[in-house]
Write a protein that holds these residues in place. Structure first.
Motif, PDB file in Angstrom:
ATOM      1  N   SER A 245      26.168  40.654  33.640  1.00 24.73           N
ATOM      2  CA  SER A 245      26.246  39.289  33.120  1.00 24.73           C
ATOM      3  C   SER A 245      26.977  39.262  31.778  1.00 24.73           C
ATOM      4  CB  SER A 245      24.834  38.705  32.972  1.00 24.73           C
ATOM      5  OG  SER A 245      24.895  37.393  32.459  1.00 24.73           O
ATOM      6  N   GLU A 246      26.677  40.242  30.912  1.00 22.33           N
ATOM      7  CA  GLU A 246      27.338  40.311  29.606  1.00 22.33           C
ATOM      8  C   GLU A 246      28.810  40.669  29.762  1.00 22.33           C
ATOM      9  OE1 GLU A 246      25.078  43.048  27.253  1.00 22.33           O
ATOM     10  OE2 GLU A 246      23.234  41.874  27.386  1.00 22.33           O
ATOM     11  N   LEU A 247      29.113  41.589  30.690  1.00 24.15           N
ATOM     12  CA  LEU A 247      30.507  41.971  30.932  1.00 24.15           C
ATOM     13  C   LEU A 247      31.317  40.788  31.449  1.00 24.15           C
ATOM     14  CD1 LEU A 247      30.007  45.458  32.646  1.00 24.15           C
ATOM     15  CD2 LEU A 247      30.809  45.043  30.320  1.00 24.15           C
ATOM     16  N   CYS A 248      30.704  39.990  32.331  1.00 22.80           N
ATOM     17  CA  CYS A 248      31.374  38.801  32.874  1.00 22.80           C
ATOM     18  C   CYS A 248      31.654  37.790  31.762  1.00 22.80           C
ATOM     19  CB  CYS A 248      30.525  38.164  33.971  1.00 22.80           C
ATOM     20  SG  CYS A 248      30.443  39.130  35.491  1.00 22.80           S
TER      21      CYS A 248
ATOM     22  N   TRP B  78      44.662  32.742  36.675  1.00 21.04           N
ATOM     23  CA  TRP B  78      43.549  33.069  35.773  1.00 21.04           C
ATOM     24  C   TRP B  78      42.371  32.133  35.989  1.00 21.04           C
ATOM     25  CZ3 TRP B  78      43.344  37.636  34.321  1.00 21.04           C
ATOM     26  CH2 TRP B  78      44.456  38.351  33.876  1.00 21.04           C
ATOM     27  N   GLN B  79      42.652  30.884  36.381  1.00 19.13           N
ATOM     28  CA  GLN B  79      41.573  29.925  36.673  1.00 19.13           C
ATOM     29  C   GLN B  79      40.763  30.404  37.884  1.00 19.13           C
ATOM     30  OE1 GLN B  79      43.072  25.958  37.145  1.00 19.13           O
ATOM     31  NE2 GLN B  79      41.074  25.084  37.612  1.00 19.13           N
ATOM     32  N   THR B  80      41.476  30.909  38.903  1.00 17.46           N
ATOM     33  CA  THR B  80      40.815  31.410  40.111  1.00 17.46           C
ATOM     34  C   THR B  80      39.986  32.652  39.793  1.00 17.46           C
ATOM     35  OG1 THR B  80      42.660  30.591  41.435  1.00 17.46           O
ATOM     36  CG2 THR B  80      41.194  32.187  42.487  1.00 17.46           C
ATOM     37  N   ILE B  81      40.569  33.558  38.986  1.00 13.58           N
ATOM     38  CA  ILE B  81      39.838  34.778  38.603  1.00 13.58           C
ATOM     39  C   ILE B  81      38.589  34.407  37.806  1.00 13.58           C
ATOM     40  CG2 ILE B  81      39.955  36.889  37.216  1.00 13.58           C
ATOM     41  CD1 ILE B  81      42.988  36.952  37.964  1.00 13.58           C
ATOM     42  N   SER B  82      38.708  33.423  36.908  1.00 17.53           N
ATOM     43  CA  SER B  82      37.558  32.962  36.123  1.00 17.53           C
ATOM     44  C   SER B  82      36.461  32.431  37.032  1.00 17.53           C
ATOM     45  CB  SER B  82      37.982  31.865  35.134  1.00 17.53           C
ATOM     46  OG  SER B  82      38.893  32.362  34.189  1.00 17.53           O
TER      47      SER B  82
ATOM     48  N   ALA C 281      32.758  33.931  37.321  1.00 16.84           N
ATOM     49  CA  ALA C 281      31.613  33.054  37.043  1.00 16.84           C
ATOM     50  C   ALA C 281      30.625  33.064  38.207  1.00 16.84           C
ATOM     51  CB  ALA C 281      32.099  31.629  36.770  1.00 16.84           C
ATOM     52  N   GLU C 282      31.122  33.101  39.441  1.00 17.21           N
ATOM     53  CA  GLU C 282      30.244  33.163  40.614  1.00 17.21           C
ATOM     54  C   GLU C 282      29.465  34.482  40.642  1.00 17.21           C
ATOM     55  OE1 GLU C 282      29.592  30.798  43.110  1.00 17.21           O
ATOM     56  OE2 GLU C 282      30.519  29.601  41.517  1.00 17.21           O
ATOM     57  N   MET C 283      30.155  35.577  40.290  1.00 17.42           N
ATOM     58  CA  MET C 283      29.477  36.878  40.250  1.00 17.42           C
ATOM     59  C   MET C 283      28.432  36.891  39.138  1.00 17.42           C
ATOM     60  SD  MET C 283      31.132  40.669  40.070  1.00 17.42           S
ATOM     61  CE  MET C 283      32.175  40.227  38.703  1.00 17.42           C
TER      62      MET C 283
ATOM     63  N   LYS D 184      26.671  34.396  38.092  1.00 20.13           N
ATOM     64  CA  LYS D 184      25.491  33.662  38.582  1.00 20.13           C
ATOM     65  C   LYS D 184      24.629  34.561  39.471  1.00 20.13           C
ATOM     66  CE  LYS D 184      27.714  29.106  38.622  1.00 20.13           C
ATOM     67  NZ  LYS D 184      28.295  28.063  39.512  1.00 20.13           N
ATOM     68  N   LYS D 185      25.299  35.378  40.300  1.00 20.70           N
ATOM     69  CA  LYS D 185      24.581  36.238  41.241  1.00 20.70           C
ATOM     70  C   LYS D 185      23.781  37.319  40.507  1.00 20.70           C
ATOM     71  CE  LYS D 185      25.363  38.801  45.532  1.00 20.70           C
ATOM     72  NZ  LYS D 185      26.374  39.255  46.509  1.00 20.70           N
ATOM     73  N   TYR D 186      24.329  37.785  39.375  1.00 24.67           N
ATOM     74  CA  TYR D 186      23.662  38.844  38.598  1.00 24.67           C
ATOM     75  C   TYR D 186      23.276  38.323  37.218  1.00 24.67           C
ATOM     76  CZ  TYR D 186      25.523  41.796  42.298  1.00 24.67           C
ATOM     77  OH  TYR D 186      25.807  42.345  43.526  1.00 24.67           O
ATOM     78  N   ALA D 187      22.745  37.109  37.187  1.00 25.14           N
ATOM     79  CA  ALA D 187      22.377  36.465  35.913  1.00 25.14           C
ATOM     80  C   ALA D 187      21.187  37.173  35.272  1.00 25.14           C
ATOM     81  CB  ALA D 187      22.061  34.997  36.153  1.00 25.14           C
ATOM     82  N   ALA D 188      20.966  36.834  33.998  1.00 27.34           N
ATOM     83  CA  ALA D 188      19.902  37.479  33.226  1.00 27.34           C
ATOM     84  C   ALA D 188      18.509  37.174  33.766  1.00 27.34           C
ATOM     85  CB  ALA D 188      20.007  37.055  31.764  1.00 27.34           C
TER      86      ALA D 188
END
Length: 760
Positions: free
Chosen positions: A195-198, A481-485, A489-491, A493-497
């Motif tokens: 989450s922090e890396l994202c 870059w918008q698509t990569i963002s 962001a979806e990833m 959410k999946k590995y949120a804190a």
């Protein structure tokens, strides 16, 4: 008779001369490069070494996705070894096992079933008993591999192909970390929180010029935890990081550094004033069983006098119980002594030495690692988009043919039924391409009723719109870059804190500041000893406080210089004639059996120097130092402590002068007696305090030097003992004629002063 394989004799034994130096350099360089690029260092893009990448690829080919059943590990290892990785099966299995251990990797990429080892260091079951499949993290690493996202290369035997790098939608290098030793270089990267890396990656996309400082959060964002960027490593086994913020920042800026990691502990009340310490998390890569063995060894060796017992009560979770010697023990001091002596505190090194583009080893900063991963993600996005665009164009071409066939269905059926070359006829009649004509000919009869214009146009329009979007994406850097963002962001959410896997396990704290003396005492069994120093410089520590020193024996020609009582926890200070102080722990002095050891074996003392005095260190005291020539100064006792065998130079003396006296300060006045039997009394305030130096003149002599010196309180008077142990005291009124300014010559000693010229 068959052809001989022996080469013909040309008279020179067919020996080709080779320069040994050049041959060795060439061969060793080839070996070194192979080790660096094909074994020890991970790729910055997917964070994997070749063996891990090949395991992932083989498991994908075996269709071992998370929603499928498990397969025997022996089958996976066999597939990897036979097709991609011609090395030992055990090394492949060890790599596979580690990828599945939740105490070894922060985000496991292999879902193992069976005995895969444990935190105690026990080995996993044989590969014929265990089973495995991939996790969701592995699927993210492989996402798009069938869509021309990465290049493939031939395998070692040219029979198959393997990916050069995985698409890597997951920031695996930093998330799971890596370690390896190559030739002349090594890598060591701790695991981090995804989450922090994202959050840091998203910030870097928005602000391409961001510095390492911008990508680090000192504390969690209370309003929105998802905005918290990299705070430091997040180890799978938890623990408490006690590294300073400045050190963490410097490590991430340079790519080199280290992190101090401590076990997590708490005090549990047992009632009636008793308590125990329970350790619930141990440092990363520390084997629990070995840790407990080490603590038990320290206990037996009496290096942990505050600890009574240690036991392992772990089940699924870690629970190591420490019992103190008594309820009065300070738990913080007990733990500090354990942190110093055992692996309850470790230092995990950071050396972000990774392969750029799979070829060049570089030590990268945090920003560089994230930047290169994002560039790889952009490259993967472009390649996947082009692959999809080509698929859409092929499908649109076929749909166009279907549309023409639908509009001329009867004529198409007639051509197929009656013409000898229906394909050529249709291409000439309707202007179809080769692909379109082939698709129409290959169409099943049952599809004719479904072949309706509405369905065709609906699919055609949908694909045309998607084609337009992909072309826009490929033509716009901002859209890419918008698509990569969005993907990141979806990833996140999946590995949120707030998810079980994404929650931060390693927390941060400042290491408590305790008095080093207290910690030193906590590590030594406190016992009474008698320190004995001989005239020739032999030292020993007798057990107990001896009441009488007359029974002590010495080597022939040697005798007692001084002896005093101490505890094993004390530090002994020794002053030499060269003006140097040495510090020796009373517990490290040789025992009372025999005559001890010469001081020159214990510390690095010059041969032309002798011991002036020795005493127990008292950090609150001040000392008065004096040389034979009558120079002296005051020094705080804490400033004379030496940390090494070489000692600390405190008093500067030049031969033939030498340090002669060291007196603890316990009053406000100084009485000094010269060898000429003249005595001077002056205020202590006239002597300066120095950390090191020659000092000032205390008493003036025509010849000779200092005989003795004493610090006393003027109100209580000056006291001395004569040879018959009679005590004489002179009050201030009695001393008037001897009181004068510092550096005076003084007057002859009072009546009754010992003939030895000493106060005692």
């Amino acid at each position: 008779m068959g052809k001989s394989l022996i080469p013909p004799d040309s008279g020179d034994d067919n020996v080709e001369p080779v320069d040994l130096k050049a041959a060795l350099e060439q061969r060793y360089l080839a070996y070194a490069l192979s080790t660096i690029t094909n074994r020890a260092l991970p790729d910055v893009r997917d964070g994997l070494k070749p063996v891990h990448r090949r395991i992932m690829h083989a498991m994908r080919l075996l269709r071992l996705s998370p929603d499928q059943s498990y397969a025997k590990c022996a089958r996976i290892v066999g597939e990897v070894m036979g097709k991609f990785h011609p090395h030992g099966d055990q090394s492949i299995y060890d790599a596979l096992v580690r990828l599945s251990q939740d105490f070894a990797v922060r985000y496991p990429v292999v879902d193992g079933q069976g005995n895969f080892g444990n935190i105690d260091g026990d080995n996993p079951a044989a590969m014929r008993y265990t089973e495995a499949r991939m996790t969701d993290v592995a699927m993210l690493l492989l996402e798009g591999i069938t869509e021309d996202a990465v290049d493939f290369r031939p395998t070692y035997n040219d029979e198959d192909e393997e990916p050069i790098v995985l698409p890597g939608a997951f920031p695996n290098l930093l998330a799971n970390g890596s370690s390896g030793i190559a030739v002349g270089m090594a890598t060591s990267i701790p695991p981090h929180n995804v989450s922090e890396l994202c959050a840091a990656a998203l910030h870097l996309i928005k602000h391409p010029d961001a510095t390492v400082e911008d990508l680090i959060s000192l504390e969690e964002d209370p309003q929105d935890p998802s905005k918290t960027m990299v705070r430091g490593p997040d180890f799978p086994t938890g623990g408490v990081l006690v590294e300073s913020a400045d050190a963490i920042l410097e490590a991430y800026k340079t790519g080199r550094g280290g992190f101090r990691l401590r076990a997590r502990w708490q005090v549990e009340d047992q009632g009636r004033g008793t308590w125990i310490i329970v350790i619930t998390e141990i440092p990363y890569q520390v084997q629990k069983s070995r840790l407990i063995e080490k603590i038990a060894e320290l206990l037996i060796a009496k290096k942990l006098p505050l600890l009574d017992d240690v036991r392992d009560e772990s089940t699924e979770d870690v629970r190591i119980v420490l019992e103190p010697k008594s309820r009065s023990v300070n738990p913080d001091i007990l733990m500090e002594s354990l942190f110093k002596l055992s692996e309850l505190e470790t230092r995990f090194p950071l050396n972000m030495n990774v392969l750029t583009n799979g070829k060049v080893p570089n030590v990268l900063s945090l920003r560089d690692v994230l930047k290169q991963w994002l560039e790889h993600r952009k490259d993967v996005l472009i390649r996947r988009s082009r692959h999809r665009l080509a698929e859409i164009e092929r499908r649109l071409e076929i749909l166009g043919g279907f549309l023409i066939a639908y509009l001329n269905l009867d004529e198409v059926i007639r051509i197929i039924r009656e013409e000898d070359e229906p394909k050529q006829e249709m291409m000439a009649r309707f202007g179809l391409s080769d692909v379109q004509a082939e698709a129409v000919l290959n169409m099943r009869l049952r599809s004719l009723r479904k072949l309706e214009e509405f369905e065709i146009r609906k699919e055609f329009e949908g694909l045309t719109a998607e084609k337009g979007e992909i072309e826009q994406l490929l033509g716009s850097d901002a859209k890419q870059w918008q698509t990569i963002s969005w993907q990141i962001a979806e990833m996140q959410k999946k590995y949120a804190a707030d998810t079980p896997l994404g929650k931060r396990r390693t927390t941060f704290a400042d290491a408590p500041q305790h008095d080093l003396t207290d910690i030193h005492h906590a590590m030594i069994e406190k016992e009474p000893v008698t320190v004995v120093v001989s005239e020739k410089g032999w030292l020993r520590a007798m057990k107990g406080h001896l009441p009488d020193f007359s029974a002590l024996t010495f080597k022939e020609g040697d005798k007692l210089k001084l002896a005093f009582h101490a505890e094993t926890t004390d530090r002994i200070l020794i002053l030499t004639t060269g003006g140097k102080f040495y510090t020796i722990g009373a517990n490290s002095l040789p025992g009372g059996r025999g005559h001890g050891e010469p001081i020159r074996i214990i510390v690095d003392m010059e041969n032309d120097q002798d011991i002036v005095t020795a005493f127990v260190h008292n950090p609150g005291r001040q000392l008065l130092l004096s040389s034979h020539d009558g120079n002296g100064f005051l020094v705080p006792e804490v400033d004379v402590m030496a940390n090494t065998r070489k000692g600390r130079q405190v008093m500067n003396v030049k031969a033939p002068d030498e340090a002669r006296h060291c007196v603890p300060v316990t009053g406000d006045s100084v009485a000094i007696v010269g060898e000429n039997r003249k005595m001077l009394v002056f205020p202590l305030s006239e002597i300066p305090e120095l950390g090191r130096g020659k000092g000032v003149r205390l008493q003036r002599y025509k010849d000779g030097g200092v005989s003795d010196i004493r610090v006393f309180a003027m109100e209580q008077g000056l006291t001395w003992q004569d040879a018959a142990d009679r005590t004489f005291t002179r009050s201030k009124e009695d001393l008037v004629e001897w009181i004068g300014p510092r550096a005076s010559a003084g007057r002859m000693v009072p009546k009754g002063f010992p003939r030895s010229g000493k106060f005692s």
